[in-house]
Design a protein around this motif. Sequence first.
Motif, PDB file in Angstrom:
ATOM      1  N   ARG A 122       0.782  -1.185  -0.070  1.00  0.00           N
ATOM      2  CA  ARG A 122      -0.126   0.028   0.078  1.00  0.00           C
ATOM      3  C   ARG A 122       0.897   1.128  -0.119  1.00  0.00           C
ATOM      4  NH1 ARG A 122      -3.841  -1.351   3.897  1.00  0.00           N
ATOM      5  NH2 ARG A 122      -2.499  -0.727   5.477  1.00  0.00           N
ATOM      6  N   SER A 123       1.957   1.030   0.636  1.00  0.00           N
ATOM      7  CA  SER A 123       2.792   2.362   0.864  1.00  0.00           C
ATOM      8  C   SER A 123       4.034   2.596  -0.403  1.00  0.00           C
ATOM      9  CB  SER A 123       3.456   2.334   2.130  1.00  0.00           C
ATOM     10  OG  SER A 123       4.715   1.553   1.981  1.00  0.00           O
ATOM     11  N   ARG A 124       3.927   1.786  -1.118  1.00  0.00           N
ATOM     12  CA  ARG A 124       5.084   1.682  -2.206  1.00  0.00           C
ATOM     13  C   ARG A 124       4.357   2.179  -3.780  1.00  0.00           C
ATOM     14  NH1 ARG A 124       7.648   1.416   1.604  1.00  0.00           N
ATOM     15  NH2 ARG A 124       9.259  -0.015   1.951  1.00  0.00           N
ATOM     16  N   ARG A 125       4.845   3.267  -4.194  1.00  0.00           N
ATOM     17  CA  ARG A 125       4.228   4.016  -5.234  1.00  0.00           C
ATOM     18  C   ARG A 125       4.136   3.101  -6.569  1.00  0.00           C
ATOM     19  NH1 ARG A 125       2.306   8.373  -7.214  1.00  0.00           N
ATOM     20  NH2 ARG A 125       2.793   9.525  -9.197  1.00  0.00           N
ATOM     21  N   LYS A 126       5.450   2.205  -6.756  1.00  0.00           N
ATOM     22  CA  LYS A 126       5.307   1.363  -7.921  1.00  0.00           C
ATOM     23  C   LYS A 126       4.405   0.328  -7.880  1.00  0.00           C
ATOM     24  CE  LYS A 126       9.015  -1.895  -6.182  1.00  0.00           C
ATOM     25  NZ  LYS A 126      10.333  -2.455  -6.111  1.00  0.00           N
TER      26      LYS A 126
END
Length: 177
Positions: free
Chosen positions: A159-163
């Motif tokens: 959830r926290s990673r943009r990729k």
Amino acid sequence: MEMLNQMAVQLQQEQNCTFLQACQLATEWYQKHMHKTPCRTSILTGNTWICELYAGHMGRFEENVCMPKEVFAALCETLVNDFGLQVPQRPHGLAVEESVAMFIHVLKGKQNREIQERFQHSGETVSRHVHNVLNSMKEFTVVHCRPTYSQHRIHPYVRSRRKYLPFKVLQQNMIDI
């Protein structure tokens, strides 16, 4: 005159050779396209094999169909009653169980020729019945396999990673279905 006779003989030989070649080609074509030898001639047809599996050991049934007998019977009944899988109208038509078993063999990675041999049907028949079951299974999947994902159930790392944004969007779209 002698020269004329030689030319006539040579012309006759060429015509005979052409006629023989034409006969040979016609014979080859006939053997290939008209005079067919049946290929699927086993005594154990697909329906007979399914009946044998039903009557036999539970482990053998599960090994070949990948599910217990009761689950397989319920799946076949559900596909017919709720999702429009066609029951054969002709006495020599394929049984629903045979069609579903062919579909399961496709899922197991078996090639069309292997399924033809196992169930003693042509490639066209196998393809047609597998596609019929596939269409019913698509509807079955929409009803019975809805994802229960929510944004809160996605791992915090993802959830926290943009990729992983496309993954999150996919998950969100699955919730909306």
